[in-house]
Write a protein that holds these residues in place. Structure first.
Motif, PDB file in Angstrom:
ATOM      1  N   LEU A 181      -3.871   2.297   2.025  1.00  0.00           N
ATOM      2  CA  LEU A 181      -2.563   2.886   2.290  1.00  0.00           C
ATOM      3  C   LEU A 181      -1.488   2.265   1.401  1.00  0.00           C
ATOM      4  CD1 LEU A 181      -2.551   3.165   6.204  1.00  0.00           C
ATOM      5  CD2 LEU A 181      -2.659   5.037   4.548  1.00  0.00           C
ATOM      6  N   ALA A 182      -1.563   0.958   1.193  1.00  0.00           N
ATOM      7  CA  ALA A 182      -0.585   0.281   0.344  1.00  0.00           C
ATOM      8  C   ALA A 182      -0.642   0.785  -1.085  1.00  0.00           C
ATOM      9  CB  ALA A 182      -0.826  -1.225   0.378  1.00  0.00           C
ATOM     10  N   TYR A 183      -1.822   1.238  -1.494  1.00  0.00           N
ATOM     11  CA  TYR A 183      -1.971   1.718  -2.870  1.00  0.00           C
ATOM     12  C   TYR A 183      -1.622   3.199  -3.021  1.00  0.00           C
ATOM     13  CZ  TYR A 183      -3.733  -2.274  -5.422  1.00  0.00           C
ATOM     14  OH  TYR A 183      -3.825  -3.481  -6.083  1.00  0.00           O
ATOM     15  N   VAL A 184      -1.257   3.865  -1.932  1.00  0.00           N
ATOM     16  CA  VAL A 184      -0.849   5.275  -2.062  1.00  0.00           C
ATOM     17  C   VAL A 184       0.396   5.412  -2.934  1.00  0.00           C
ATOM     18  CG1 VAL A 184       0.023   7.285  -0.826  1.00  0.00           C
ATOM     19  CG2 VAL A 184      -1.982   6.058   0.047  1.00  0.00           C
ATOM     20  N   PRO A 185       1.504   4.696  -2.621  1.00  0.00           N
ATOM     21  CA  PRO A 185       2.669   4.818  -3.502  1.00  0.00           C
ATOM     22  C   PRO A 185       2.405   4.293  -4.901  1.00  0.00           C
ATOM     23  CG  PRO A 185       3.010   3.074  -1.875  1.00  0.00           C
ATOM     24  CD  PRO A 185       1.788   3.821  -1.470  1.00  0.00           C
ATOM     25  N   VAL A 186       1.625   3.205  -5.000  1.00  0.00           N
ATOM     26  CA  VAL A 186       1.284   2.658  -6.316  1.00  0.00           C
ATOM     27  C   VAL A 186       0.518   3.695  -7.125  1.00  0.00           C
ATOM     28  CG1 VAL A 186      -0.022   0.885  -7.554  1.00  0.00           C
ATOM     29  CG2 VAL A 186       1.240   0.281  -5.478  1.00  0.00           C
ATOM     30  N   GLY A 187      -0.480   4.282  -6.501  1.00  0.00           N
ATOM     31  CA  GLY A 187      -1.290   5.280  -7.193  1.00  0.00           C
ATOM     32  C   GLY A 187      -0.481   6.498  -7.605  1.00  0.00           C
TER      33      GLY A 187
END
Length: 321
Positions: A181-187
């Protein structure tokens, strides 16, 4: 018994090769979406796989249990990004070897035996040799590889707490989900700024499967066929496999001194495990689905902190279940 052992060796080799080939395939996507984009996709794949396997009951987790789980999620996120960025800068073999210092350090620091001191004294100059200054030395890449090692060490220590607090693979599944989930905005940001190609996304998906799902299943099957200690010793060769895969797939050539340093570090870990105070050739024990990182149960990193100790006995204080 012999057939089981041979099958176990074949699966351990397949697991190690799958993990390292997955990392090399991930590197093929770096020029298009960068390490951050690849890690984001891999984290999403790992989260889906672990949730499917662990089937965690999130609502049953208490506030006290959430703290180590969140810490574990942070370790997942930072370690994979630092490792993949390190691979991008200094190559697969060197990056994986530097990361491997994490579990080796935890195992050696937790011991009071003279043999482990000798192993540490042997590994130290090998590390210096790997990081020796040269005209082409990428110090940021080396630093990121060492950061991945620190994260791996914290993973081992945090996983002991999570294993005591939560049943089965619940802790790792939830931590992987939070990391995903933390990597959703990053991705989203990375992929918007670096539009992915079909090939790049395919490489990242393959990397996620080969470095998570495939080794996970193979390791579970392996631990039903070979002693836990033998499993731990065999998995020590992962830095060598990484260097060989880097050479064959990515054409990353290492100098002779680098090969010597890698072999010394691998040997130090193998000796520390082989002659540990719990070292014995017991029969394999049933292994439940256990925590996964880089596609391998924690035991693959260091038997001293795994679900099953090196003597093959289940330990309530260390077990996840």
């Amino acid at each position: 018994m012999r057939r089981n052992r041979l099958a176990g060796v074949a699966m351990m080799l397949g697991s190690g090769l799958s993990t390292q080939i997955g990392a090399s395939v991930a590197a093929l996507a770096f020029p298009v979406i960068g390490p951050a984009g690849v890690v984001a996709i891999r984290q999403w794949v790992a989260a889906l796989v672990l949730f499917a396997v662990g089937r965690p009951r999130v609502r049953a987790i208490t506030a006290r249990q959430w703290r180590p789980v969140i810490g574990l999620a942070m370790v997942f996120a930072v370690m994979n990004l630092s490792l993949y960025t390190s691979i991008d800068r200094i190559g697969l073999g060197l990056a994986v070897t530097l990361e491997f210092l994490g579990p080796l350090s935890v195992a050696l620091l937790a011991s009071r035996r003279a043999l482990d001191l000798i192993c540490a004294l042997a590994a130290a100059p090998a590390v210096i040799l790997l990081t020796r200054p040269q005209a082409t030395t990428d110090y940021l890449g080396i630093g990121l590889g060492l950061l991945a090692a620190v994260c791996w060490a914290f993973y081992i220590l945090l996983n002991r707490t999570v294993g005591r607090e939560l049943p089965g693979a619940t802790g790792s599944a939830v931590a992987a989900g939070l990391s995903g989930l933390a990597y959703v905005p990053v991705g989203v940001v990375v992929l918007l700024h670096h539009p992915p190609t079909i090939a790049a996304v395919s490489y990242a998906l393959v990397a996620g499967l080969m470095s998570s799902a495939v080794p996970f299943l193979l390791d579970l099957l392996t631990l039903r066929r070979v002693p836990a200690q033998f499993f731990g010793v065999f998995m020590s060769v992962n830095p060598v496999l990484a260097a060989l895969v880097g050479l064959v797939v990515l054409h990353q050539r290492l100098e002779l001194l680098d090969w010597v340093a890698i072999l010394v570090i691998v040997s130090a870990n193998a000796v520390a495990i082989s002659f540990g105070r719990d070292a014995a050739d017991h029969k394999p024990v049933p292994v439940e689905p256990c925590d996964v990182l880089h596609g391998a149960p924690e035991l693959a990193m260091t038997p001293a902190f795994g679900k099953v100790s090196a003597d093959g006995e289940q330990r309530a204080s260390r077990a996840t279940k």
